[in-house]
Scaffold this motif. Sequence first.
Motif, PDB file in Angstrom:
ATOM      1  N   ALA A  33      16.258  23.813  66.047  1.00 17.48           N
ATOM      2  CA  ALA A  33      16.976  23.643  67.305  1.00 17.48           C
ATOM      3  C   ALA A  33      18.471  23.705  67.085  1.00 17.48           C
ATOM      4  O   ALA A  33      18.998  23.244  66.096  1.00 17.48           O
ATOM      5  CB  ALA A  33      16.601  22.299  67.931  1.00 17.48           C
ATOM      6  N   VAL A  34      19.168  24.299  68.040  1.00 17.65           N
ATOM      7  CA  VAL A  34      20.624  24.366  67.984  1.00 17.65           C
ATOM      8  C   VAL A  34      21.164  23.388  69.010  1.00 17.65           C
ATOM      9  O   VAL A  34      21.182  23.655  70.202  1.00 17.65           O
ATOM     10  CB  VAL A  34      21.114  25.802  68.293  1.00 17.65           C
ATOM     11  CG1 VAL A  34      22.625  25.867  68.215  1.00 17.65           C
ATOM     12  CG2 VAL A  34      20.492  26.794  67.339  1.00 17.65           C
ATOM     13  N   GLY A  35      21.582  22.237  68.543  1.00 19.02           N
ATOM     14  CA  GLY A  35      22.045  21.191  69.447  1.00 19.02           C
ATOM     15  C   GLY A  35      23.529  21.286  69.701  1.00 19.02           C
ATOM     16  O   GLY A  35      24.274  21.922  68.965  1.00 19.02           O
ATOM     17  N   GLY A  36      23.989  20.624  70.767  1.00 25.72           N
ATOM     18  CA  GLY A  36      25.395  20.666  71.128  1.00 25.72           C
ATOM     19  C   GLY A  36      26.309  20.136  70.046  1.00 25.72           C
ATOM     20  O   GLY A  36      27.333  20.746  69.727  1.00 25.72           O
ATOM     21  N   ASP A  42      29.617  23.537  63.582  1.00 25.97           N
ATOM     22  CA  ASP A  42      29.237  24.762  62.889  1.00 25.97           C
ATOM     23  C   ASP A  42      30.383  25.768  62.973  1.00 25.97           C
ATOM     24  O   ASP A  42      31.034  25.905  64.001  1.00 25.97           O
ATOM     25  CB  ASP A  42      27.981  25.343  63.541  1.00 25.97           C
ATOM     26  CG  ASP A  42      27.296  26.372  62.655  1.00 25.97           C
ATOM     27  OD1 ASP A  42      27.916  27.423  62.396  1.00 25.97           O
ATOM     28  OD2 ASP A  42      26.156  26.135  62.244  1.00 25.97           O
ATOM     29  N   ARG A  43      30.639  26.478  61.873  1.00 26.12           N
ATOM     30  CA  ARG A  43      31.746  27.433  61.835  1.00 26.12           C
ATOM     31  C   ARG A  43      31.405  28.769  62.474  1.00 26.12           C
ATOM     32  O   ARG A  43      32.288  29.594  62.701  1.00 26.12           O
ATOM     33  CB  ARG A  43      32.211  27.625  60.392  1.00 26.12           C
ATOM     34  CG  ARG A  43      32.858  26.380  59.834  1.00 26.12           C
ATOM     35  CD  ARG A  43      33.248  26.540  58.382  1.00 26.12           C
ATOM     36  NE  ARG A  43      33.791  25.290  57.854  1.00 26.12           N
ATOM     37  CZ  ARG A  43      34.105  25.090  56.586  1.00 26.12           C
ATOM     38  NH1 ARG A  43      33.930  26.079  55.703  1.00 26.12           N
ATOM     39  NH2 ARG A  43      34.578  23.932  56.182  1.00 26.12           N
ATOM     40  N   ARG A  44      30.144  29.012  62.732  1.00 28.11           N
ATOM     41  CA  ARG A  44      29.780  30.212  63.482  1.00 28.11           C
ATOM     42  C   ARG A  44      30.109  29.997  64.956  1.00 28.11           C
ATOM     43  O   ARG A  44      30.203  28.871  65.431  1.00 28.11           O
ATOM     44  CB  ARG A  44      28.280  30.478  63.354  1.00 28.11           C
ATOM     45  CG  ARG A  44      27.794  30.844  61.972  1.00 28.11           C
ATOM     46  CD  ARG A  44      26.279  30.837  61.901  1.00 28.11           C
ATOM     47  NE  ARG A  44      25.749  29.490  62.069  1.00 28.11           N
ATOM     48  CZ  ARG A  44      24.448  29.190  62.120  1.00 28.11           C
ATOM     49  NH1 ARG A  44      23.553  30.165  62.033  1.00 28.11           N
ATOM     50  NH2 ARG A  44      24.051  27.950  62.249  1.00 28.11           N
ATOM     51  N   THR A  45      30.266  31.090  65.686  1.00 36.11           N
ATOM     52  CA  THR A  45      30.405  30.962  67.126  1.00 36.11           C
ATOM     53  C   THR A  45      29.072  30.495  67.709  1.00 36.11           C
ATOM     54  O   THR A  45      28.017  30.645  67.072  1.00 36.11           O
ATOM     55  CB  THR A  45      30.786  32.301  67.766  1.00 36.11           C
ATOM     56  OG1 THR A  45      29.701  33.228  67.574  1.00 36.11           O
ATOM     57  CG2 THR A  45      32.072  32.861  67.155  1.00 36.11           C
ATOM     58  N   SER A  46      29.101  29.939  68.901  1.00 35.37           N
ATOM     59  CA  SER A  46      27.853  29.505  69.535  1.00 35.37           C
ATOM     60  C   SER A  46      26.925  30.694  69.743  1.00 35.37           C
ATOM     61  O   SER A  46      25.705  30.586  69.600  1.00 35.37           O
ATOM     62  CB  SER A  46      28.142  28.804  70.868  1.00 35.37           C
ATOM     63  OG  SER A  46      28.847  29.669  71.740  1.00 35.37           O
ATOM     64  N   GLY A  47      27.507  31.874  70.040  1.00 37.52           N
ATOM     65  CA  GLY A  47      26.688  33.069  70.208  1.00 37.52           C
ATOM     66  C   GLY A  47      25.989  33.463  68.924  1.00 37.52           C
ATOM     67  O   GLY A  47      24.816  33.855  68.933  1.00 37.52           O
ATOM     68  N   ALA A  48      26.706  33.360  67.794  1.00 40.48           N
ATOM     69  CA  ALA A  48      26.111  33.698  66.500  1.00 40.48           C
ATOM     70  C   ALA A  48      24.985  32.733  66.152  1.00 40.48           C
ATOM     71  O   ALA A  48      23.955  33.140  65.589  1.00 40.48           O
ATOM     72  CB  ALA A  48      27.177  33.679  65.412  1.00 40.48           C
ATOM     73  N   GLN A  49      25.160  31.467  66.488  1.00 42.60           N
ATOM     74  CA  GLN A  49      24.108  30.486  66.209  1.00 42.60           C
ATOM     75  C   GLN A  49      22.838  30.806  66.980  1.00 42.60           C
ATOM     76  O   GLN A  49      21.728  30.736  66.443  1.00 42.60           O
ATOM     77  CB  GLN A  49      24.607  29.083  66.562  1.00 42.60           C
ATOM     78  CG  GLN A  49      25.725  28.585  65.657  1.00 42.60           C
ATOM     79  CD  GLN A  49      26.231  27.230  66.092  1.00 42.60           C
ATOM     80  OE1 GLN A  49      25.477  26.260  66.140  1.00 42.60           O
ATOM     81  NE2 GLN A  49      27.503  27.146  66.409  1.00 42.60           N
ATOM     82  N   VAL A  50      22.999  31.179  68.252  1.00 44.88           N
ATOM     83  CA  VAL A  50      21.841  31.526  69.074  1.00 44.88           C
ATOM     84  C   VAL A  50      21.188  32.802  68.547  1.00 44.88           C
ATOM     85  O   VAL A  50      19.959  32.910  68.483  1.00 44.88           O
ATOM     86  CB  VAL A  50      22.264  31.693  70.547  1.00 44.88           C
ATOM     87  CG1 VAL A  50      21.115  32.259  71.373  1.00 44.88           C
ATOM     88  CG2 VAL A  50      22.706  30.349  71.127  1.00 44.88           C
ATOM     89  N   THR A  76      15.529  33.086  56.843  1.00 43.31           N
ATOM     90  CA  THR A  76      16.639  32.245  57.282  1.00 43.31           C
ATOM     91  C   THR A  76      17.821  33.143  57.608  1.00 43.31           C
ATOM     92  O   THR A  76      18.200  33.985  56.792  1.00 43.31           O
ATOM     93  CB  THR A  76      17.068  31.267  56.179  1.00 43.31           C
ATOM     94  OG1 THR A  76      15.920  30.607  55.653  1.00 43.31           O
ATOM     95  CG2 THR A  76      18.042  30.235  56.719  1.00 43.31           C
ATOM     96  N   SER A  77      18.386  32.982  58.788  1.00 44.44           N
ATOM     97  CA  SER A  77      19.516  33.822  59.183  1.00 44.44           C
ATOM     98  C   SER A  77      20.779  32.992  59.319  1.00 44.44           C
ATOM     99  O   SER A  77      20.775  31.904  59.895  1.00 44.44           O
ATOM    100  CB  SER A  77      19.214  34.519  60.517  1.00 44.44           C
ATOM    101  OG  SER A  77      20.295  35.350  60.908  1.00 44.44           O
ATOM    102  N   TYR A  78      21.879  33.521  58.768  1.00 47.41           N
ATOM    103  CA  TYR A  78      23.187  32.889  58.952  1.00 47.41           C
ATOM    104  C   TYR A  78      24.210  33.987  59.205  1.00 47.41           C
ATOM    105  O   TYR A  78      24.407  34.861  58.362  1.00 47.41           O
ATOM    106  CB  TYR A  78      23.601  32.073  57.721  1.00 47.41           C
ATOM    107  CG  TYR A  78      24.821  31.214  57.989  1.00 47.41           C
ATOM    108  CD1 TYR A  78      24.684  29.873  58.366  1.00 47.41           C
ATOM    109  CD2 TYR A  78      26.096  31.754  57.912  1.00 47.41           C
ATOM    110  CE1 TYR A  78      25.800  29.108  58.648  1.00 47.41           C
ATOM    111  CE2 TYR A  78      27.213  30.985  58.202  1.00 47.41           C
ATOM    112  CZ  TYR A  78      27.058  29.660  58.570  1.00 47.41           C
ATOM    113  OH  TYR A  78      28.166  28.906  58.869  1.00 47.41           O
ATOM    114  N   ASN A  79      24.827  33.936  60.390  1.00 47.37           N
ATOM    115  CA  ASN A  79      25.821  34.934  60.772  1.00 47.37           C
ATOM    116  C   ASN A  79      25.224  36.339  60.701  1.00 47.37           C
ATOM    117  O   ASN A  79      25.870  37.287  60.278  1.00 47.37           O
ATOM    118  CB  ASN A  79      27.068  34.824  59.894  1.00 47.37           C
ATOM    119  CG  ASN A  79      28.340  34.983  60.695  1.00 47.37           C
ATOM    120  OD1 ASN A  79      28.380  34.698  61.891  1.00 47.37           O
ATOM    121  ND2 ASN A  79      29.394  35.441  60.047  1.00 47.37           N
TER     122      ASN A  79
END
Length: 211
Positions: A33-36, A42-50, A76-79
């Motif tokens: 889950a990507v929580g608020g 997180d250093r990624r943008t919210s769009g990148a996290q989604v 596992t995906s990061y950026n």
Amino acid sequence: MNLTKHPAGLILTAALLAATTLSGCAPLVLGGAVGGAFMVTDRRTSGAQVEDQGIELKAASRVREAMGERGHVNVTSYNRVALITGEVPSEADKLTVEQVVARTENVRSVVNELALMGNASMASRGSDIIVQAKVKATFVDARDLQANAFKVVVERGEVYLMGLVTEREATRAAELASTVSGVQKVIKVLHIISEEELARKQPAAPASSPK
């Protein structure tokens, strides 16, 4: 230490550790889950996290369709960089999984770390969960490291570090992870940024109230 360069500053390095101090692996829980609160730090943008969450879910589903019960595969995906870990029985299966993941929407590049072997035992996977928790706790306890800058994946005692970090942070995190009981090896799959870029990503300090 071997170093392989990937696009956009991604580095993949393996730090082999002395067997006398190490030994341990955890199946990755896909699509966490990507929580608020997490998005804020997180250093990624919210769009990148989604996007990363979507990549993990879609890739996992497509790998299951392609492989069935053959192998134990985690993505596992990061950026938008997809790390593939786990075990498959053959080189052909390894290539199949890589191609499936690479075709998943929004994936920019793939790091294929699948091992050619039988599936890790449940005991091994349980041990990895413990190692993963210990590595994360070690990062939280460190005063000179931002724990949320790193995503930690563990397979058969091998620790993979993902994140958007400086060279200083990458080195420090690898050093800390290598001290954790059960860790066999530390592999860095990181996007390296400058200290100036890091400063720009840090949230601005709140303005002091006028007296």
